[in-house]
Design a protein around this motif. Structure first.
Motif, PDB file in Angstrom:
ATOM      1  N   ASP A 128       0.825  -1.203   0.000  1.00 19.96           N
ATOM      2  CA  ASP A 128       0.000   0.000   0.000  1.00 19.96           C
ATOM      3  C   ASP A 128       0.860   1.254   0.000  1.00 19.96           C
ATOM      4  N   ALA A 131       2.758   1.390  -3.449  1.00 20.86           N
ATOM      5  CA  ALA A 131       1.862   1.712  -4.563  1.00 20.86           C
ATOM      6  C   ALA A 131       1.385   3.157  -4.490  1.00 20.86           C
ATOM      7  N   ARG A 147      -4.289   7.591  -6.505  1.00 21.79           N
ATOM      8  CA  ARG A 147      -3.327   6.836  -5.710  1.00 21.79           C
ATOM      9  C   ARG A 147      -3.965   6.224  -4.468  1.00 21.79           C
ATOM     10  N   SER A 151      -3.923   2.117  -4.792  1.00 21.93           N
ATOM     11  CA  SER A 151      -3.065   1.459  -3.805  1.00 21.93           C
ATOM     12  C   SER A 151      -3.889   0.627  -2.834  1.00 21.93           C
ATOM     13  N   SER A 155      -4.095  -3.541  -2.485  1.00 24.60           N
ATOM     14  CA  SER A 155      -3.582  -3.992  -1.195  1.00 24.60           C
ATOM     15  C   SER A 155      -4.624  -4.829  -0.457  1.00 24.60           C
TER      16      SER A 155
END
Length: 213
Positions: A128, A131, A147, A151, A155
């Motif tokens: 996480d 990313a 994002r 992410s 995750s």
């Protein structure tokens, strides 16, 4: 300047406390399986999803290095809580307290489930943070929603697959368990975007924290 430093620290400490508290209580709440609209999932799912909100906000305001430290600190908090729970289970119960067996059955997890939880946590939370900053570079610091969602969603997929696969693989049909948990987690992940925006807006508006260079 001293007053500003105290405020900055409080904002970060609050998010770390929310992260660690949610992470630890999620381990306890996971012992209860609930059903919502036909979807079966552990009660700890909602608490665990809060951890991704906290790390995304910390990543955005304080940077990747701080977020990674928070992830490892959370791992330590889980280890400590497991030892404390085990200690409480082993302590002799008072003669007039007739709930010791119920307490033990709820609080004690099998080694396989504990291992699954720790592996899934480290891999998914590390991904996480990575990313989030990968998409931050791709988007040149813009589009926080991209994002945050990209992410967190991946995750959550990693966390759910690893935990269910390691904890229950070969014992029960795992695809339905993965599907049910994933639906809930993805729904929460999409809903948490406004929360992340709100935290980031408040912190930046009041100049709380700093941006990673």
């Amino acid at each position: 300047m001293k007053q500003e430093g105290r405020i900055n620290n409080f904002a970060l400490y609050f998010l770390i406390a929310a992260f660690s508290g949610s992470l630890v209580i999620a381990q306890v709440l996971a012992s209860k399986i609930v059903m919502w609209k036909g979807i079966v999932f552990p009660a700890g799912v909602i608490a665990y999803c809060i951890t991704f909100v906290a790390t995304d906000v910390i990543s955005e305001i304080w940077g990747k290095s701080v977020a990674k430290q928070v992830v490892w600190a959370g791992f330590g908090a889980v280890i400590v809580s497991l030892f404390l729970i085990q200690g409480a289970v082993l302590m002799p119960a008072a003669p007039f307290w007739g709930k010791d067996s119920a307490f033990s059955s709820i609080m004690v997890s099998t080694p396989r489930i504990i291992l699954a939880s720790l592996i899934a946590y480290l891999v998914s939370q590390t991904h996480d943070v990575w990313a989030f900053h990968f998409w931050k570079r791709v988007c040149k610091g813009k589009y926080l929603w991209v994002r945050n969602n990209f992410s967190t969603v991946i995750s959550q997929l990693i966390d759910t697959t690893l935990f269910i696969g390691i904890a229950f693989g070969g014992q029960v049909p795992i695809l339905s368990l993965i599907g049910g948990q994933l639906l809930i987690k993805l729904g929460i992940a999409l809903l948490d975007t406004p929360v992340v925006y709100l935290f980031v807006w408040v912190l930046r508006r009041n100049d709380l924290g700093f941006h990673e260079t």
